[in-house]
Design a protein around this motif. Structure first.
Motif, PDB file in Angstrom:
ATOM      1  N   LEU A  98       0.846  -1.194   0.000  1.00 12.29           N
ATOM      2  CA  LEU A  98       0.000   0.000   0.000  1.00 12.29           C
ATOM      3  C   LEU A  98       0.882   1.244   0.000  1.00 12.29           C
ATOM      4  O   LEU A  98       1.965   1.254   0.590  1.00 12.29           O
ATOM      5  CB  LEU A  98      -0.914   0.013   1.228  1.00 12.29           C
ATOM      6  N   LYS A  99       0.392   2.299  -0.673  1.00 10.53           N
ATOM      7  CA  LYS A  99       1.143   3.546  -0.770  1.00 10.53           C
ATOM      8  C   LYS A  99       0.219   4.722  -0.500  1.00 10.53           C
ATOM      9  O   LYS A  99      -0.916   4.760  -0.978  1.00 10.53           O
ATOM     10  CB  LYS A  99       1.762   3.679  -2.159  1.00 10.53           C
ATOM     11  N   GLN A 104       5.212   3.990   2.043  1.00 10.37           N
ATOM     12  CA  GLN A 104       4.816   2.717   1.459  1.00 10.37           C
ATOM     13  C   GLN A 104       5.057   1.575   2.434  1.00 10.37           C
ATOM     14  O   GLN A 104       6.042   1.574   3.169  1.00 10.37           O
ATOM     15  CB  GLN A 104       5.612   2.437   0.181  1.00 10.37           C
ATOM     16  N   VAL A 105       4.152   0.603   2.403  1.00 14.20           N
ATOM     17  CA  VAL A 105       4.350  -0.660   3.101  1.00 14.20           C
ATOM     18  C   VAL A 105       4.378  -1.750   2.048  1.00 14.20           C
ATOM     19  O   VAL A 105       3.501  -1.828   1.189  1.00 14.20           O
ATOM     20  CB  VAL A 105       3.224  -0.942   4.118  1.00 14.20           C
ATOM     21  N   LEU A 150       8.822   2.162   3.792  1.00 14.39           N
ATOM     22  CA  LEU A 150       9.676   3.168   3.172  1.00 14.39           C
ATOM     23  C   LEU A 150       8.987   4.525   3.295  1.00 14.39           C
ATOM     24  O   LEU A 150       7.814   4.677   2.900  1.00 14.39           O
ATOM     25  CB  LEU A 150       9.931   2.869   1.695  1.00 14.39           C
ATOM     26  N   GLY A 151       9.690   5.495   3.841  1.00 15.37           N
ATOM     27  CA  GLY A 151       9.107   6.819   4.030  1.00 15.37           C
ATOM     28  C   GLY A 151      10.052   7.925   3.621  1.00 15.37           C
ATOM     29  O   GLY A 151      11.234   7.703   3.360  1.00 15.37           O
ATOM     30  N   LYS A 152       9.531   9.139   3.579  1.00 14.82           N
ATOM     31  CA  LYS A 152      10.321  10.300   3.177  1.00 14.82           C
ATOM     32  C   LYS A 152       9.801  11.547   3.873  1.00 14.82           C
ATOM     33  O   LYS A 152       8.595  11.730   4.030  1.00 14.82           O
ATOM     34  CB  LYS A 152      10.249  10.490   1.657  1.00 14.82           C
ATOM     35  N   ALA A 159      13.943   3.784   5.835  1.00 17.63           N
ATOM     36  CA  ALA A 159      13.338   2.488   5.550  1.00 17.63           C
ATOM     37  C   ALA A 159      13.662   1.517   6.659  1.00 17.63           C
ATOM     38  O   ALA A 159      14.726   1.587   7.280  1.00 17.63           O
ATOM     39  CB  ALA A 159      13.840   1.944   4.212  1.00 17.63           C
ATOM     40  N   ILE A 160      12.733   0.604   6.913  1.00 19.16           N
ATOM     41  CA  ILE A 160      12.958  -0.462   7.884  1.00 19.16           C
ATOM     42  C   ILE A 160      12.277  -1.727   7.379  1.00 19.16           C
ATOM     43  O   ILE A 160      11.192  -1.665   6.802  1.00 19.16           O
ATOM     44  CB  ILE A 160      12.434  -0.079   9.290  1.00 19.16           C
ATOM     45  N   ALA A 161      12.941  -2.850   7.557  1.00 19.54           N
ATOM     46  CA  ALA A 161      12.404  -4.142   7.131  1.00 19.54           C
ATOM     47  C   ALA A 161      12.482  -5.124   8.288  1.00 19.54           C
ATOM     48  O   ALA A 161      13.524  -5.246   8.941  1.00 19.54           O
ATOM     49  CB  ALA A 161      13.175  -4.680   5.929  1.00 19.54           C
TER      50      ALA A 161
END
Length: 324
Positions: A98-99, A104-105, A150-152, A159-161
């Motif tokens: 999803l964005k 985003q995820v 993911l972000g800005k 980003a983190i995973a």
């Protein structure tokens, strides 16, 4: 006349939602090289090879869900005319998610944030001069079972995973995030700087490791300079193989369509018998158009364990890259 107007109105009303749902985009890249490949160690081979370098094909797209929210997807396969897991096809990034304005995820198979943090440092990606060939603990990982965000915010990207081990707690982690990869990057005009770290825990207490990467690139007119520092171990169960990396890359235009590039990376580990490695690569790129380029290059990867040369691989040849 009225019937024609009604028909046009109905067609127009149907076209609007169809246009809102973007059609899937098919894309790809063909990357082939031909050259002399030499293994300089005792009993090594010296021959000429035609190689495919991570040639790929994929499909991606998004769907508008309203209120600024979109569903996204991407499925990408590596295509190798010589070999592969399934008739020449290997999996690359494959995810859905999803964005929105918040970022985003993504769920699925995905590059780790530490891998993505390299930015444009590696000037010889997917070739024998790729930075992943310099050492064992390279950090260039694409993993299954990834939940990534993911972000800005302004000039900062983060980003983190989270990656569950999906094991039983003994032979593999059984937690929601047995491996974690995170990065933060700052980009402003010619400057790019990123810091990333991977953390690994097999949850049974036998091994907890981490790998840290700091990378930066800076553009000055027609030139780009890159620096890389990296230290640690990748993988929960890997022990006694910490590596320290230092690397530099350089690229400059020598004409409107030609560029010279060079890369040098040194790697040292902390094992009982010292191991040192170096990767050196130089080349010239030629840009035919926006989606077609060629190159000539030379690379050498050496590794010494104590006073013994364990690896001495070279490549001299040319390549062609076509994107579609």
């Amino acid at each position: 006349m009225n019937k024609k107007l009604i028909a046009l109105a109905v067609a127009g009303s149907l076209a609007v939602p169809m246009m809102a749902q973007a059609a899937p985009s098919v894309y790809g890249k063909v990357h082939l090289s031909y050259g002399n490949v030499e293994d300089g160690t005792a009993g090594g081979n010296d021959n000429w090879q035609l190689q495919s370098h991570a040639s790929r094909v994929g499909v991606k797209g998004d769907r508008d869900l309203g209120n600024g929210l979109s569903a996204i997807y991407k499925f990408e396969w590596q295509v190798d005319y010589e070999e592969g897991d399934d008739a020449g096809f290997d999996r690359r990034n494959m995810y859905a998610g999803l964005k929105g304005s918040w970022g985003q995820v993504r769920f699925g198979r995905h590059d780790t944030p530490l891998k993505m943090a390299q930015g444009k440092f590696d000037l010889f990606g997917d070739t024998s001069g790729d930075l992943k060939n310099a050492g064992d603990q390279d950090g260039e990982n694409r993993l299954d079972n990834v939940l990534a965000y993911l972000g800005k915010s302004g000039n900062i990207k983060y980003a983190i995973a989270l990656i569950p081990g999906e094991g039983d707690g003994t032979t593999g982690g059984d937690g929601p995030a047995d491996s974690i990869s995170a990065s933060i990057a700052y980009s402003d005009g010619p400057l790019y700087v990123a810091l990333a770290q991977d953390s690994y825990d097999d949850t049974d207490g036998s091994a907890e490791n981490s790998l840290t990467r700091l990378v930066g690139t800076y553009k000055m007119g027609n030139m780009q300079v890159g620096l890389l520092w990296q230290s640690g171990v990748e993988g929960a169960t890997t022990t006694g193989q910490d590596e320290d990396w230092l690397g530099v890359s350089f690229k400059t235009k020598i004409s409107a369509k030609n560029s010279f590039k060079a890369q040098y990376i040194t790697v040292e580990d902390n094992e009982t018998t010292a191991r040192e490695g170096t990767l050196m690569a130089v080349g010239i790129d030629h840009k035919f158009d926006k989606k077609t380029s060629g190159y000539v290059m030379y690379s050498n990867v050496e590794e010494e364990v104590g006073s013994t040369t364990d690896k001495d691989d070279t490549f001299l040849g040319a390549g062609l890259v076509l994107k579609f």
